[in-house]
Design a protein around this motif. Structure first.
Motif, short mmCIF file in Angstrom:
data_model
loop_
_atom_site.label_atom_id
_atom_site.label_comp_id
_atom_site.label_asym_id
_atom_site.label_seq_id
_atom_site.Cartn_x
_atom_site.Cartn_y
_atom_site.Cartn_z
N GLY A 89 0.93 -1.30 0.06
CA GLY A 89 -0.04 0.01 0.16
C GLY A 89 0.81 1.26 -0.18
O GLY A 89 0.30 2.42 0.30
N LYS A 90 2.25 1.34 -0.64
CA LYS A 90 3.01 2.32 -0.38
C LYS A 90 3.44 2.51 -1.89
O LYS A 90 3.77 1.74 -2.72
N ALA A 91 3.50 3.88 -2.20
CA ALA A 91 4.31 4.40 -3.51
C ALA A 91 5.62 4.83 -3.18
O ALA A 91 6.01 5.77 -2.85
N VAL A 92 6.77 3.75 -3.91
CA VAL A 92 7.93 4.00 -3.63
C VAL A 92 8.45 3.66 -5.02
O VAL A 92 8.22 2.87 -5.82
N ALA A 93 9.06 4.76 -5.71
CA ALA A 93 9.41 4.65 -7.21
C ALA A 93 10.61 3.76 -7.11
O ALA A 93 11.55 3.47 -6.45
N GLY A 94 10.35 2.88 -8.41
CA GLY A 94 11.41 1.99 -8.73
C GLY A 94 12.40 2.67 -9.59
O GLY A 94 12.28 3.98 -9.86
N ARG A 95 13.46 1.90 -9.63
CA ARG A 95 14.75 2.59 -10.28
C ARG A 95 14.84 1.86 -11.80
O ARG A 95 14.87 0.54 -11.62
N ALA A 96 15.43 2.48 -12.72
CA ALA A 96 15.56 2.14 -14.05
C ALA A 96 16.53 0.97 -14.18
O ALA A 96 16.31 0.32 -14.84
N GLN A 97 17.53 0.93 -13.36
CA GLN A 97 18.50 -0.28 -13.40
C GLN A 97 18.14 -1.42 -12.31
O GLN A 97 19.12 -2.10 -12.57
N LEU A 98 17.12 -1.34 -11.62
CA LEU A 98 16.63 -2.59 -10.99
C LEU A 98 15.46 -3.07 -11.59
O LEU A 98 14.25 -2.50 -11.25
N TRP A 99 15.50 -3.95 -12.32
CA TRP A 99 14.33 -4.10 -13.35
C TRP A 99 14.19 -5.67 -13.42
O TRP A 99 15.10 -6.67 -13.14
N LEU A 100 12.99 -6.27 -13.76
CA LEU A 100 12.87 -7.52 -14.33
C LEU A 100 11.43 -7.55 -15.19
O LEU A 100 10.66 -6.88 -14.92
N VAL A 101 11.85 -8.34 -16.26
CA VAL A 101 10.55 -8.64 -16.98
C VAL A 101 9.86 -10.17 -16.50
O VAL A 101 10.95 -10.79 -16.76
N SER A 102 8.78 -10.00 -16.42
CA SER A 102 8.12 -11.23 -15.83
C SER A 102 6.78 -11.25 -16.47
O SER A 102 6.16 -10.21 -16.33
N GLY A 103 6.36 -12.31 -16.84
CA GLY A 103 5.16 -12.54 -17.58
C GLY A 103 4.80 -11.70 -18.76
O GLY A 103 3.82 -11.02 -18.88
N GLY A 104 5.89 -11.11 -19.33
CA GLY A 104 5.83 -10.10 -20.58
C GLY A 104 5.28 -8.73 -20.09
O GLY A 104 5.10 -7.92 -20.95
N ARG A 105 5.77 -8.58 -18.82
CA ARG A 105 5.55 -7.28 -18.50
C ARG A 105 6.88 -6.62 -17.59
O ARG A 105 7.68 -7.38 -17.19
N LEU A 106 7.04 -5.22 -17.53
CA LEU A 106 8.25 -4.63 -16.99
C LEU A 106 7.78 -4.31 -15.79
O LEU A 106 7.03 -3.35 -15.45
N TYR A 107 8.86 -4.61 -14.78
CA TYR A 107 8.74 -4.15 -13.20
C TYR A 107 9.95 -3.46 -12.77
O TYR A 107 11.09 -4.03 -13.05
N LEU A 108 9.96 -2.59 -12.12
CA LEU A 108 10.80 -1.69 -11.74
C LEU A 108 11.23 -1.61 -10.10
O LEU A 108 9.75 -1.77 -9.40
N PHE A 109 12.32 -1.65 -9.49
CA PHE A 109 12.15 -1.92 -7.97
C PHE A 109 12.94 -0.91 -7.30
O PHE A 109 14.07 -0.37 -7.97
N SER A 110 12.78 -0.50 -6.10
CA SER A 110 13.62 0.34 -5.61
C SER A 110 14.83 0.10 -4.70
O SER A 110 15.61 0.80 -4.59
N ARG A 111 14.91 -1.45 -4.59
CA ARG A 111 15.95 -1.99 -4.15
C ARG A 111 16.32 -3.30 -4.44
O ARG A 111 15.22 -3.85 -4.65
N GLU A 112 17.45 -3.92 -4.09
CA GLU A 112 17.55 -4.98 -4.66
C GLU A 112 16.83 -6.16 -3.97
O GLU A 112 16.49 -7.13 -4.47
N GLU A 113 16.73 -5.93 -2.70
CA GLU A 113 15.90 -6.81 -1.82
C GLU A 113 14.57 -6.74 -2.42
O GLU A 113 13.84 -8.24 -2.30
#
Length: 143
Positions: A89-113
């Motif tokens: 329930g939180k809005a934390v911006a993902g970073r362009a260089q922490l990413w994964l394409v899963s199920g044909g969609r792009l996801y960005l992450f704020s931290r490696e964990e």
């Protein structure tokens, strides 16, 4: 806020994460390149488009055309917010260089964990994040 470096700051009151100083989505990286090149690639200032209140840059015209035809596919899911945090329930911006394409969609992450947690159980994360995203998105639109 995602850090103290101005380049990493994103407008957290937006439905799509943008750099508050430049208006660029995913810091000017080409969203289609994550699919075609399997890595982040900077877009060019002369190959861009405005969509959902953000400026998107691309490496070439073909990538721009692909994005314009299907921004729902090529744009980062949950507006570029970290899906692990969206699930909470939180809005934390993902970073362009922490990413994964899963199920044909792009996801960005704020931290490696977050990336590791998502990769370990994408179905559960997506179920929770999808149920939270409507409410969170509406709250972001109200700011």
């Amino acid at each position: 806020m995602v850090g103290t470096c101005p380049a990493l700051r994103a407008a957290e009151t937006e439905q799509v994460v943008v750099n508050r100083f430049s208006g660029l989505a995913i810091d000017g990286f080409d969203p289609v390149a994550y699919f075609t090149d399997a890595e982040p690639a900077k877009g060019a200032p002369d190959v861009e488009v405005s969509e959902n209140g953000a400026i998107w840059r691309f490496r070439n015209e073909a990538n721009r055309a692909a994005f314009v035809a299907r921004p729902d596919i090529y744009g980062p899911q949950f507006g570029g917010y970290d899906p692990i945090d969206v699930a909470r329930g939180k809005a934390v911006a993902g970073r362009a260089q922490l990413w994964l394409v899963s199920g044909g969609r792009l996801y960005l992450f704020s931290r490696e964990e977050s990336l590791a947690a998502f990769a370990a159980n994408p179905a559960n994360t997506l179920k929770l994040a999808t149920s939270e995203w409507g409410t969170l998105r509406a709250m972001l639109a109200d700011y």
